[in-house]
Design an enzyme around this catalytic site. Structure first.
Site, PDB file in Angstrom:
ATOM      1  CB  SER A  18      -0.974  -0.034   1.188  1.00  0.00           C
ATOM      2  OG  SER A  18      -1.922   0.995   1.087  1.00  0.00           O
ATOM      3  CG  ASP A  47      -2.232   4.071  -1.848  1.00  0.00           C
ATOM      4  OD1 ASP A  47      -3.051   3.959  -2.776  1.00  0.00           O
ATOM      5  OD2 ASP A  47      -2.269   3.339  -0.839  1.00  0.00           O
ATOM      6  CG  ASP A  86      -2.572  -0.373  -2.844  1.00  0.00           C
ATOM      7  OD1 ASP A  86      -2.293   0.748  -2.374  1.00  0.00           O
ATOM      8  OD2 ASP A  86      -3.326  -1.167  -2.272  1.00  0.00           O
ATOM      9  CG  ASP A 124      -5.723   0.955  -1.130  1.00  0.00           C
ATOM     10  OD1 ASP A 124      -4.791   1.790  -1.146  1.00  0.00           O
ATOM     11  OD2 ASP A 124      -5.806   0.053  -0.263  1.00  0.00           O
TER      12      ASP A 124
END
Length: 574
Positions: A146, A305, A307, A309
């Protein structure tokens, strides 16, 4: 087995990649490192794990990924042939070894005869969540850390609903992973063999198109966007990550074409060279974007960010600078806009519901109450928001309007069940278009809300407790707080304590059971000045997260109160 013995076993292993063998020899010169890296198994938190990219049982590497994937395979085999045929879809982010871990997972699952859908390149976490539901798989794997720094990676398992795997299945995976006899030699099948047997199938553009079609349903006032979107000048940064794959088509089809990407941060790079930490809650992440915004005359910057999400945003203030918004402030702006739009269009209904975590801002709920709609608190973790969405769908006693967490997570449509920065970006752009239609900036809009409902400030801090004894220290702090039952914090009386582990609500008048919450190691305090404080040990990092939310006539006063409370918390959590 001691940490040193485990280390020696790894040294003898003949199947470790060369880079891990080199690291073993270099890092192993430090006895303290050996104790930390091999003294325990890495924590399997909320259906996943996250850690340093190094050798060791307490680290993220091919061994950790291998044993947990083997644990998932054992679960699927127990579930039967139908689960094996439904299979697992796997995606990964831009970090070091993410693709390697994804392919290793595919090879282990495929070796068990479990159908695997492997993305042909990096894709966002929310698209992985969508793909599970779209393809009808039993589970999903996302290889990502993340927003953590470049030294980290991680591994998350999702269930058939697209949310993080439910606790009962996650417990089976964790137990099976710990029982793997030889973690250094887990059987795999070659990718080519799995492709030939049609066990492994690559996916990519086919899922992208379906996901984009779903994203096209996010915005609610297309006339407003058509009339106003061209007035907006937007800067976007994927922060070297997966947002780059999908953003251009997603934004354009939504009607937002006047945007500029940050060139230096649109390079897929696991070093994240333009950031200290690729977390959109930090001002430094926006430095490159501010340069671009000043050049093109943009008033809003959005960042996702690695990834994709989590969504962060910065908005221009009257003095020409940029202010980075908190996740709570973004949620406040969006919830106020959605409810205003429903009211103005004659569609406002008391059955709409906003869902958030127990550690997120109370201001969106205050706004929701003024519009007469339902609100619901759930435990931290988007899977709990997903569970409430499922309940609404099954019972039909409410309509989902939005879900959010203070940690920059947003969801508006339920075609996936994890936080989605692409959904968040599209909705935030519409909020900006709304204020532009009124000749206001987003910053102006936030002041308008505070003037009406009162200013709120929420600050989250991580109280770090690293090392082998970190978990014990965290547990001791929480144990002591339960024994003491604090009577005051920062000079203000505690009027209520919510203990989510004991499922008790504690007040001066006595105790009563808290219904509707699973047990979780969280303590939340309510003070006589309308402040709330919450403490929660992280499931993936050696920290206790401390949350404070305050209210005041102005933001400056609310922020001052917030900081004073954090100083008080630091003293009683030592």
């Amino acid at each position: 087995m001691t940490a040193r013995q485990a280390y020696e076993n790894w040294l003898k292993a003949d199947k470790l990649p060369d880079y891990l063998q080199r690291q073993l020899k270099e890092l192993g010169q430090d006895p303290a490192w050996v104790d930390d890296a091999f003294g325990t198994d890495i924590n399997f938190g909320t259906a996943g794990m996250r850690g340093l990219l190094e050798p060791g049982t307490n680290r993220i590497n091919v061994v950790a990924v291998g044993r947990v994937t083997e644990g998932l395979a054992q679960l699927i085999e127990k579930e039967g042939q139908e689960a094996k045929e439904k299979g697992v879809v796997i995606s990964f982010d831009s970090r070091y070894h993410s693709e390697d871990f994804a392919k290793l997972s595919a090879q282990i699952l495929g070796h068990h005869g479990i159908k695997v859908y492997l993305f042909d390149g990096l894709r966002p976490t929310p698209e992985l969540s969508f793909a599970i539901r779209h393809l009808g798989t039993f589970a999903g794997i996302m290889v990502t850390a993340s927003h953590n720094a470049k030294q980290y990676n991680g591994y998350k398992i999702y269930g058939a609903d697209g949310g993080q795997m439910p606790p009962e299945h996650a417990a089976v995976v964790e137990k099976a992973a710990l029982e793997v006899e030889n973690q250094l030699a887990i059987p795999v099948s070659p990718i080519e063999e799995l492709r030939a047997k049609k066990i492994l199938q690559l996916v990519g553009e086919d899922v992208d198109e379906a996901y984009l079609e779903a994203l096209d349903t996010i915005n609610v006032n297309h006339d407003l966007i058509k009339e106003t979107a061209d007035k907006l000048k937007i800067v976007y940064t994927p922060v070297h990550g997966t947002g780059k794959v999908i953003y251009d088509r997603a934004f354009r089809q939504g009607g937002f074409k006047n945007f500029t990407v940050v060139p230096s941060q649109a390079i897929i790079d696991p070093e994240f060279p333009t950031t200290i930490k690729p977390n959109p809650e930090y001002r430094q992440v926006f430095d490159e974007g501010v340069k671009v915004a000043d050049k093109v005359g943009a008033d809003i910057i959005v960042a996702t960010d690695p990834d994709a999400d989590r969504l962060g945003a910065a908005v221009r203030t009257p003095n020409g600078d940029f202010q980075v918004l908190t996740g709570n402030q973004i949620a406040t702006l969006i919830s106020n806009y959605l409810l205003t739009n429903l009211k103005n269009s004659g569609k406002l209904d008391s059955s709409y519901e906003i869902i958030t975590s127990v550690v997120s801002s109370a201001l969106p709920f205050k706004i929701a109450k003024s519009f007469g709609i339902q609100t619901k608190y759930v435990l931290t973790g988007f899977k709990y928001i997903g569970e409430e969405i499922d309940r609404l769908h099954k019972t039909g006693d409410g309509q989902f309007l939005m879900g959010f967490e203070e940690s920059y997570g947003f969801l508006f449509k339920t075609f996936n069940r994890d936080k989605d920065a692409m959904q968040g970006a599209l909705m935030f752009f519409e909020v900006a278009a709304y204020y532009a239609s009124r000749n206001m900036s987003v910053f102006d809009g936030l002041q308008e809300i505070w003037n009406k409902y009162g200013a709120s400030c929420e600050i989250t801090k991580a109280i770090e407790m690293p090392g082998l004894d970190g978990q014990k220290r965290m547990a001791k702090v929480m144990e002591n707080l339960r024994k003491e039952q604090l009577q005051e914090i920062n000079g203000h009386k505690v009027i209520k304590i919510e203990d989510f582990e004991l499922a008790k609500e504690i007040t001066p008048a006595g105790e009563k059971d808290m219904l509707g919450f699973p047990k979780s190691n969280v303590l939340k305090y309510f003070l006589d000045d309308e402040t709330w404080v919450a403490l929660r040990p992280s499931g993936t990092e050696p920290v206790i997260k401390a949350y404070v939310g305050t209210n005041a006539e102005t933001y400056a006063k609310a922020e001052e109160k917030c900081k004073a409370y954090h100083e008080a918390i630091a003293k009683f959590t030592k």
